[in-house]
Design a protein around this motif. Structure first.
Motif, short mmCIF file in Angstrom:
data_model
loop_
_atom_site.label_atom_id
_atom_site.label_comp_id
_atom_site.label_asym_id
_atom_site.label_seq_id
_atom_site.Cartn_x
_atom_site.Cartn_y
_atom_site.Cartn_z
N ARG A 12 -17.95 -0.98 -1.49
CA ARG A 12 -17.59 -1.03 -0.07
C ARG A 12 -16.16 -0.54 0.14
N LEU A 13 -15.28 -0.90 -0.73
CA LEU A 13 -13.89 -0.45 -0.62
C LEU A 13 -13.80 1.06 -0.84
N ARG A 14 -14.50 1.56 -1.84
CA ARG A 14 -14.50 3.00 -2.12
C ARG A 14 -15.08 3.78 -0.93
N GLU A 15 -16.15 3.27 -0.36
CA GLU A 15 -16.77 3.92 0.80
C GLU A 15 -15.81 3.98 1.98
N LEU A 67 -12.60 4.04 1.81
CA LEU A 67 -11.43 4.87 1.50
C LEU A 67 -11.75 6.36 1.41
N GLU A 68 -13.01 6.74 1.32
CA GLU A 68 -13.36 8.16 1.21
C GLU A 68 -12.76 9.00 2.34
N PRO A 69 -12.87 8.61 3.62
CA PRO A 69 -12.25 9.43 4.67
C PRO A 69 -10.73 9.50 4.53
N ALA A 70 -10.12 8.44 4.06
CA ALA A 70 -8.66 8.40 3.94
C ALA A 70 -8.18 9.27 2.78
N ALA A 71 -9.03 9.54 1.80
CA ALA A 71 -8.63 10.35 0.65
C ALA A 71 -8.27 11.76 1.08
N ALA A 72 -8.82 12.21 2.19
CA ALA A 72 -8.53 13.56 2.67
C ALA A 72 -7.19 13.65 3.40
N LEU A 73 -6.61 12.50 3.76
CA LEU A 73 -5.33 12.48 4.47
C LEU A 73 -4.19 12.81 3.51
N PRO A 74 -3.13 13.46 4.00
CA PRO A 74 -1.97 13.71 3.12
C PRO A 74 -1.28 12.40 2.78
N ARG A 75 -0.69 12.32 1.60
CA ARG A 75 0.06 11.12 1.20
C ARG A 75 1.34 11.05 2.00
N THR A 76 1.91 9.84 2.05
CA THR A 76 3.17 9.65 2.76
C THR A 76 4.22 10.61 2.19
N GLY A 77 4.88 11.37 3.06
CA GLY A 77 5.92 12.29 2.62
C GLY A 77 5.40 13.70 2.34
N GLU A 78 4.08 13.89 2.30
CA GLU A 78 3.53 15.22 2.06
C GLU A 78 3.29 15.90 3.38
N LEU A 82 0.83 -1.21 0.00
CA LEU A 82 0.00 0.00 0.00
C LEU A 82 0.86 1.25 0.00
N ASP A 83 0.40 2.27 -0.68
CA ASP A 83 1.15 3.52 -0.79
C ASP A 83 1.12 4.29 0.52
N ALA A 84 -0.03 4.42 1.13
CA ALA A 84 -0.16 5.22 2.35
C ALA A 84 -0.48 4.30 3.52
N ALA A 85 0.37 4.36 4.56
CA ALA A 85 0.18 3.50 5.72
C ALA A 85 -1.14 3.77 6.42
N ALA A 86 -1.64 4.98 6.33
CA ALA A 86 -2.90 5.32 6.99
C ALA A 86 -4.09 4.62 6.36
N VAL A 87 -3.99 4.22 5.11
CA VAL A 87 -5.09 3.59 4.39
C VAL A 87 -5.12 2.07 4.63
N ALA A 88 -3.98 1.49 4.96
CA ALA A 88 -3.87 0.05 5.08
C ALA A 88 -4.89 -0.57 6.03
N PRO A 89 -5.09 -0.05 7.24
CA PRO A 89 -6.06 -0.69 8.13
C PRO A 89 -7.49 -0.66 7.57
N SER A 90 -7.85 0.41 6.89
CA SER A 90 -9.19 0.49 6.32
C SER A 90 -9.38 -0.54 5.21
N ILE A 91 -8.39 -0.64 4.34
CA ILE A 91 -8.49 -1.60 3.24
C ILE A 91 -8.53 -3.03 3.79
N ARG A 92 -7.64 -3.32 4.73
CA ARG A 92 -7.60 -4.67 5.31
C ARG A 92 -8.92 -5.01 5.97
N ARG A 93 -9.49 -4.06 6.71
CA ARG A 93 -10.76 -4.30 7.39
C ARG A 93 -11.87 -4.59 6.38
N VAL A 94 -11.93 -3.78 5.33
CA VAL A 94 -12.97 -4.00 4.31
C VAL A 94 -12.77 -5.34 3.62
N LEU A 95 -11.54 -5.67 3.25
CA LEU A 95 -11.29 -6.95 2.60
C LEU A 95 -11.63 -8.12 3.51
#
Length: 189
Positions: free
Chosen positions: A171-174, A176-187, A113-126
């Motif tokens: 379900r995955l898109r839903e 990830l919506e809150p995570a889309a507002a987070l800055p990317r790693t390194g930003e 995963l590109d952003a560590a903040a998104v990983a728990p959300s994706i894993r939970r949904v999957l």
């Protein structure tokens, strides 16, 4: 020189075993990737089992039911499922949201995963997706099969696969919506 298509090679390999070799060369990388993402510690051994089973059952291939590639992914999925059933006593008794035993090793997903903040959300949904929806999503996203090919691998009608894939993506898109507002790693925020 014209190359034989996979279906012709698979059918011909029933009477000419050497015709099976180009199939191994063409599909080994994709099948190994499938196995590596799901069972990294034993992917090489499982791939050997896939080729053994595919070779011994090559006469069961039916071109009217799909492509040779789809058939090979089906064999691979069956080998992986058998491995998970055999190793179930060694794993914890984790149960997914659909009440089925969780057999996919999702720990390795974080590394991809590109952003560590998104990983728990994706894993939970999957983890919460029904097994068939999760497998469809991964076959299309990771293995680059079409929804129709993924349906053949899983053994469900193509229309059913498309609707399940749509639900899984939604379900995955839903999630990830809150995570889309987070800055990317390194930003900087």
């Amino acid at each position: 020189m014209e190359t034989d298509d996979d279906e012709d090679l698979l059918v011909r390999s029933a009477r000419d075993p050497a015709a099976f070799e180009p199939l191994v060369e063409r599909h080994a990388h994709a099948l190994h990737g499938y196995l590596t993402r799901r069972a990294p510690a034993v992917a090489d051994d499982l791939l050997a089992e896939v080729w053994l089973q595919a070779y011994t059952s090559r006469t069961t291939f039916d071109a009217t039911r799909g492509t040779a590639r789809t058939w090979l992914f089906g064999v691979t999925r069956n080998v992986l499922s058998a491995y998970w059933r055999r190793s179930a006593p060694e794993r914890s008794g984790a149960v997914g949201g659909d009440g089925q035993a969780v057999s996919d090793p999702w720990q390795a997903v974080d590394e991809r995963l590109d952003a560590a903040a998104v990983a728990p959300s994706i894993r939970r949904v999957l983890d919460q997706l029904p097994h068939a929806e999760r497998e469809l999503l991964l076959l299309v996203a990771w293995e680059q099969l079409t929804p129709t090919e993924a349906a053949a691998v899983i053994g469900i009608p193509a229309g059913t696969a498309r609707s399940r894939l749509h639900r899984a993506r939604a379900r995955l898109r839903e999630a990830l919506e809150p995570a889309a507002a987070l800055p990317r790693t390194g930003e900087l925020a």
